[in-house]
Write an enzyme that holds these catalytic residues in place. Structure first.
Site, PDB file in Angstrom:
ATOM      1  N   LYS A  89       0.821  -1.226   0.000  1.00  0.00           N
ATOM      2  CA  LYS A  89       0.000   0.000   0.000  1.00  0.00           C
ATOM      3  C   LYS A  89       0.853   1.275   0.000  1.00  0.00           C
ATOM      4  CE  LYS A  89      -4.109  -2.133   1.962  1.00  0.00           C
ATOM      5  NZ  LYS A  89      -5.191  -2.084   2.944  1.00  0.00           N
ATOM      6  N   ASP A  99      -9.969   2.376   1.905  1.00  0.00           N
ATOM      7  CA  ASP A  99     -10.025   1.712   3.218  1.00  0.00           C
ATOM      8  C   ASP A  99     -10.653   2.634   4.260  1.00  0.00           C
ATOM      9  OD1 ASP A  99      -8.928  -0.763   2.646  1.00  0.00           O
ATOM     10  OD2 ASP A  99      -6.872  -0.112   3.018  1.00  0.00           O
ATOM     11  N   GLY A 156      -4.509  -0.471  18.061  1.00  0.00           N
ATOM     12  CA  GLY A 156      -3.563  -0.793  16.999  1.00  0.00           C
ATOM     13  C   GLY A 156      -3.053   0.477  16.350  1.00  0.00           C
ATOM     14  N   ALA A 157      -1.858   0.373  15.782  1.00  0.00           N
ATOM     15  CA  ALA A 157      -1.250   1.558  15.161  1.00  0.00           C
ATOM     16  C   ALA A 157      -0.592   1.190  13.839  1.00  0.00           C
ATOM     17  CB  ALA A 157      -0.221   2.166  16.123  1.00  0.00           C
ATOM     18  N   ALA A 208      -4.093  -0.333   8.919  1.00  0.00           N
ATOM     19  CA  ALA A 208      -5.543  -0.129   8.987  1.00  0.00           C
ATOM     20  C   ALA A 208      -5.862   0.995   9.963  1.00  0.00           C
ATOM     21  CB  ALA A 208      -6.231  -1.425   9.416  1.00  0.00           C
ATOM     22  N   ASN A 253      -1.917   1.050  21.681  1.00  0.00           N
ATOM     23  CA  ASN A 253      -1.133   0.021  21.001  1.00  0.00           C
ATOM     24  C   ASN A 253      -0.229  -0.660  22.014  1.00  0.00           C
ATOM     25  OD1 ASN A 253      -0.562  -1.284  18.498  1.00  0.00           O
ATOM     26  ND2 ASN A 253       1.477  -0.360  18.545  1.00  0.00           N
ATOM     27  N   ARG A 254       0.108  -1.910  21.762  1.00  0.00           N
ATOM     28  CA  ARG A 254       0.987  -2.598  22.725  1.00  0.00           C
ATOM     29  C   ARG A 254       2.360  -1.918  22.764  1.00  0.00           C
ATOM     30  NH1 ARG A 254       2.137  -8.299  19.519  1.00  0.00           N
ATOM     31  NH2 ARG A 254       2.957  -7.292  17.666  1.00  0.00           N
ATOM     32  N   LYS A 259       4.948   3.524  18.826  1.00  0.00           N
ATOM     33  CA  LYS A 259       4.330   3.534  17.483  1.00  0.00           C
ATOM     34  C   LYS A 259       3.012   4.314  17.520  1.00  0.00           C
ATOM     35  CE  LYS A 259       3.346   0.157  13.882  1.00  0.00           C
ATOM     36  NZ  LYS A 259       3.384  -1.271  13.592  1.00  0.00           N
ATOM     37  N   TYR A 268     -12.456  -9.678   9.992  1.00  0.00           N
ATOM     38  CA  TYR A 268     -13.697 -10.223   9.413  1.00  0.00           C
ATOM     39  C   TYR A 268     -13.708 -11.747   9.340  1.00  0.00           C
ATOM     40  CZ  TYR A 268     -10.837 -10.007   5.175  1.00  0.00           C
ATOM     41  OH  TYR A 268      -9.829 -10.130   4.261  1.00  0.00           O
TER      42      TYR A 268
HETATM   43  P1  NAP Z   1      -0.368  -4.050  10.627  1.00  0.00           P
HETATM   44  O1  NAP Z   1       0.019  -2.862   9.836  1.00  0.00           O
HETATM   45  O2  NAP Z   1       0.550  -5.193  10.705  1.00  0.00           O
HETATM   46  O3  NAP Z   1      -0.689  -3.539  12.123  1.00  0.00           O
HETATM   47  C1  NAP Z   1      -1.079  -4.430  13.128  1.00  0.00           C
HETATM   48  C2  NAP Z   1      -1.286  -3.676  14.424  1.00  0.00           C
HETATM   49  O4  NAP Z   1      -1.792  -4.604  15.367  1.00  0.00           O
HETATM   50  C3  NAP Z   1      -0.006  -3.097  14.989  1.00  0.00           C
HETATM   51  O5  NAP Z   1      -0.295  -1.915  15.678  1.00  0.00           O
HETATM   52  C4  NAP Z   1       0.434  -4.188  15.975  1.00  0.00           C
HETATM   53  O6  NAP Z   1       1.144  -3.705  17.091  1.00  0.00           O
HETATM   54  C5  NAP Z   1      -0.896  -4.695  16.469  1.00  0.00           C
HETATM   55  N1  NAP Z   1      -0.785  -6.078  16.884  1.00  0.00           N
HETATM   56  C6  NAP Z   1      -0.400  -7.133  16.119  1.00  0.00           C
HETATM   57  N2  NAP Z   1      -0.445  -8.263  16.834  1.00  0.00           N
HETATM   58  C7  NAP Z   1      -0.860  -7.917  18.077  1.00  0.00           C
HETATM   59  C8  NAP Z   1      -1.084  -8.640  19.280  1.00  0.00           C
HETATM   60  N3  NAP Z   1      -0.911  -9.950  19.314  1.00  0.00           N
HETATM   61  N4  NAP Z   1      -1.512  -7.980  20.365  1.00  0.00           N
HETATM   62  C9  NAP Z   1      -1.693  -6.653  20.324  1.00  0.00           C
HETATM   63  N5  NAP Z   1      -1.489  -5.898  19.221  1.00  0.00           N
HETATM   64  C10 NAP Z   1      -1.084  -6.529  18.115  1.00  0.00           C
HETATM   65  O7  NAP Z   1      -1.741  -4.637  10.102  1.00  0.00           O
HETATM   66  P2  NAP Z   1      -2.970  -3.816   9.455  1.00  0.00           P
HETATM   67  O8  NAP Z   1      -2.813  -3.729   7.993  1.00  0.00           O
HETATM   68  O9  NAP Z   1      -3.154  -2.554  10.205  1.00  0.00           O
HETATM   69  O10 NAP Z   1      -4.170  -4.814   9.727  1.00  0.00           O
HETATM   70  C11 NAP Z   1      -4.630  -5.049  11.052  1.00  0.00           C
HETATM   71  C12 NAP Z   1      -5.916  -5.831  11.004  1.00  0.00           C
HETATM   72  O11 NAP Z   1      -6.936  -5.036  10.429  1.00  0.00           O
HETATM   73  C13 NAP Z   1      -5.843  -7.060  10.095  1.00  0.00           C
HETATM   74  O12 NAP Z   1      -5.446  -8.184  10.831  1.00  0.00           O
HETATM   75  C14 NAP Z   1      -7.238  -7.202   9.547  1.00  0.00           C
HETATM   76  O13 NAP Z   1      -7.953  -8.138  10.323  1.00  0.00           O
HETATM   77  C15 NAP Z   1      -7.834  -5.847   9.735  1.00  0.00           C
HETATM   78  N6  NAP Z   1      -8.166  -5.213   8.429  1.00  0.00           N
HETATM   79  C16 NAP Z   1      -9.452  -5.324   8.015  1.00  0.00           C
HETATM   80  C17 NAP Z   1      -9.828  -4.738   6.824  1.00  0.00           C
HETATM   81  C18 NAP Z   1     -11.265  -4.850   6.381  1.00  0.00           C
HETATM   82  O14 NAP Z   1     -11.556  -4.496   5.231  1.00  0.00           O
HETATM   83  N7  NAP Z   1     -12.159  -5.274   7.234  1.00  0.00           N
HETATM   84  C19 NAP Z   1      -8.891  -4.044   6.040  1.00  0.00           C
HETATM   85  C20 NAP Z   1      -7.581  -3.956   6.515  1.00  0.00           C
HETATM   86  C21 NAP Z   1      -7.234  -4.551   7.701  1.00  0.00           C
HETATM   87  P3  NAP Z   1       2.720  -3.417  17.036  1.00  0.00           P
HETATM   88  O15 NAP Z   1       2.846  -2.096  16.396  1.00  0.00           O
HETATM   89  O16 NAP Z   1       3.105  -3.408  18.483  1.00  0.00           O
HETATM   90  O17 NAP Z   1       3.317  -4.533  16.261  1.00  0.00           O
END
Ligand code: NAP
Length: 535
Positions: free
Chosen positions: A316, A357, A385-386, A389, A408-409, A413, A478
């Protein structure tokens, strides 16, 4: 029309005779009898049986292939024995419609040239037509012009088939680009396939490029050969019978993309409004250089007519950089977010980047709340989360004047993300995750993968979180449809927003960008829910 051919490996007669009607029932137009290991009597028996299988106004057509071990097949006899097998197969009324011979075998064996020249073609004794094949089992040949020139020297050939092993999507695009080069060099029919998953685009779009045929498996899930789709996938998902020269090509760029349901959603939309488009997976390895090479090749491929792409992890950010570096445009929100999930290709070569998004998430949220986006003003929102998404959603919320707190954990970030937006496009702060229960927010949005399959018992929030009937709880995860977090919200009577709504809404916005037409929401929603097994 490009015929769909199911390969059947023949050793003894009975299994092959059983397999042929099954292939027809699954939707095959023809079968390829791979007779590398079959005796002459078995080949004749199977050819005779296929004449009894009715198809349309005639009978089932076949391609007879006996591939030598030296050319990647299983036949280990001499070239003279092979010539004899071909000769016997083409005797009498059961002769196959097509006979496939490897280019190298044709070139080295006078006996095979003699048999096939006499038997095939309009003046030939059998009525069979000759397919000349060239396979490279290791890579795309470096000098494709030389391969084509050598093939064209086979004057008896009606069809040329060129196949190589793909190592990246570039090898798949090379196969499609070769149709234009072939058309400039020879009027005979041409099929070009890139083997393996990276080359699958060459198989999915063979009908658009008017190939004489394409290979598919009869099994519903596909895959007897790597990258070989099933008849059902080609017909029901990839709009096989609607593909034509003018068809615009769309796709989802990511790594991996095999799990993406975007092809299901967008192709259902194209079918619902009878739009001349097809949407395919475009697996592009991580790295900006890989992204640029793939997108440049796709945009420059003659005859492909690409209309746009969805972009997912890990590209992205690359997509935004790519569009800006190549003089494309995008709105301020996409620039603020620093990532886009959609690129539109105009016919004049210009590009537009979109981030659907954030917009999809806000639509999902406000629809559930029964307000428009101005209804987000001064709402207190906790974003968990950070990552990517969260970034898009925080930007959208801040722009609509919600008061956003990021948890965020890793607090650093979260603080960095808040710092980017706070005071610039709204009010955003960061708080350590441990303090989530200290305050009651109006809206909670999970943007972490916590709770996602297979870890479905996990939740990003503690069980004693103070939610009530006024709280809105949105989980972007989802899969599963109703996560642990949403189950808790439902038990408190809170307003629940499912991740699939964001997925659907962002796809509807993309679809309108792709087609310039309103998205057929009902058909696209139905397709998404069915693909995710949501009842
Ligand atoms: P990403 O960029 O990898 O970010 C993941 C975030 O979640 C980071 O802030 C990470 O924290 C945190 N995290 C990961 N594992 C964790 C854990 N075990 N405990 C606590 N925090 C945790 O991923 P992303 O692209 O933002 O996507 C995140 C989620 O959004 C996806 O898994 C998906 O389910 C959802 N999503 C949904 C849609 C939709 O259309 N519905 C679209 C996009 C994404 P750290 O910074 O500490 O690593």
């Amino acid at each position: 029309m490009t015929k769909l051919v199911v390969p059947i490996f023949v050793t003894t007669a009975a299994p092959a005779i059983t397999a042929m009607p099954l292939a027809v029932a699954a939707g095959a137009d023809m079968v390829e009898l791979r007779c590398d290991l079959a005796e002459a009597s078995v080949i004749r028996q199977v050819l005779a049986a296929r004449r009894k299988i009715k198809l349309g106004h005639g009978h089932l057509g076949v391609i007879l292939t006996i591939r030598s071990a030296t050319e990647g097949g299983g036949f280990v006899g001499s070239d003279d024995t092979l010539a004899g097998l071909y000769q016997q197969a083409m005797l009498g009324p059961d002769a196959p419609e097509f006979v496939d011979v490897e280019l190298q075998v044709w070139r080295r064996s006078p006996a095979i040239r003699n048999v096939l020249t006499n038997a095939t073609g309009p003046q030939g004794s059998s009525g069979s037509q000759l397919i000349v094949s060239s396979h490279d089992w290791t890579e795309c040949p470096t000098d494709l012009d030389a391969v084509l020139t050598t093939m064209y020297e086979v004057h008896a050939a009606a069809i040329f088939k060129l196949v190589w092993k793909a190592h990246s999507i570039l090898d798949g695009v090379r196969a499609l680009a070769l149709y234009a080069r072939h058309a400039a060099g020879d009027a005979r029919q041409f099929l070009c396939l890139a083997m393996g998953e990276p080359g699958v685009i060459s198989r999915l779009l063979a009908a658009k490029f008017a190939a004489p045929f394409n290979f598919a498996t009869a099994e519903s899930q596909g895959g007897s050969a790597p990258g070989q789709p099933s008849l059902a996938q080609l017909k029901n998902l990839y709009r096989w019978t609607s593909q034509r020269k003018s068809t615009r090509v769309f796709g989802v760029v990511g790594w991996p993309v095999g799990h993406s349901i975007s092809p299901v959603i967008h192709n259902a939309g194209f079918t619902a409004i009878d739009f001349d488009g097809v949407y395919v997976p475009l697996a592009v390895e991580p790295g900006y250089d890989k992204f640029c090479a793939a997108l440049d090749a796709i945009r420059q491929c003659p005859g492909l007519n690409p209309g746009g792409v969805s972009v997912t992890i890990p590209h992205k950010h690359h997509a935004l950089r790519y569009v800006l570096e190549r003089g494309g445009t995008m709105d301020d929100m996409a620039r603020h977010i620093g990532a886009i999930n959609t690129i539109l290709f105009a016919l004049d070569g210009t590009m537009t980047g979109l981030n659907t998004d954030y917009a999809g998430a806000l639509i999902a949220l406000t629809c559930a709340m029964g307000v428009d986006q101005s209804g987000l003003r001064e709402k207190q929102v906790a974003v968990l989360g950070a990552g990517g998404a969260a970034r898009a959603i925080v930007a959208g919320l801040a722009a609509w004047e919600a008061e956003v707190t990021i948890f965020n954990r890793g607090i650093d970030k979260a603080a960095a993300l808040a710092g980017e937006f706070n005071g610039r496009i709204g009010m955003v702060c960061a708080v350590p995750m441990e303090r989530l229960r200290e305050h009651v927010y109006d809206i909670y949005i999970n943007c972490t993968p916590v709770g996602m399959s297979p870890n479905t018992t996990a939740s990003p929030v503690p069980d004693d979180i103070p939610w009530n009937r006024q709280t809105v709880v949105f989980d972007t995860v989802y899969n599963p449809h109703e996560t642990q977090m949403l189950q808790l919200a439902r038990s408190r009577g809170s307003v629940v927003v499912h991740g699939v709504e964001m997925l659907i809404q962002q796809a509807l916005l993309q679809f309108t960008g792709f087609t310039g037409q309103p998205a057929p929401e009902s058909a696209m929603r139905q397709a998404a829910l069915a693909a995710l097994n949501i009842g």
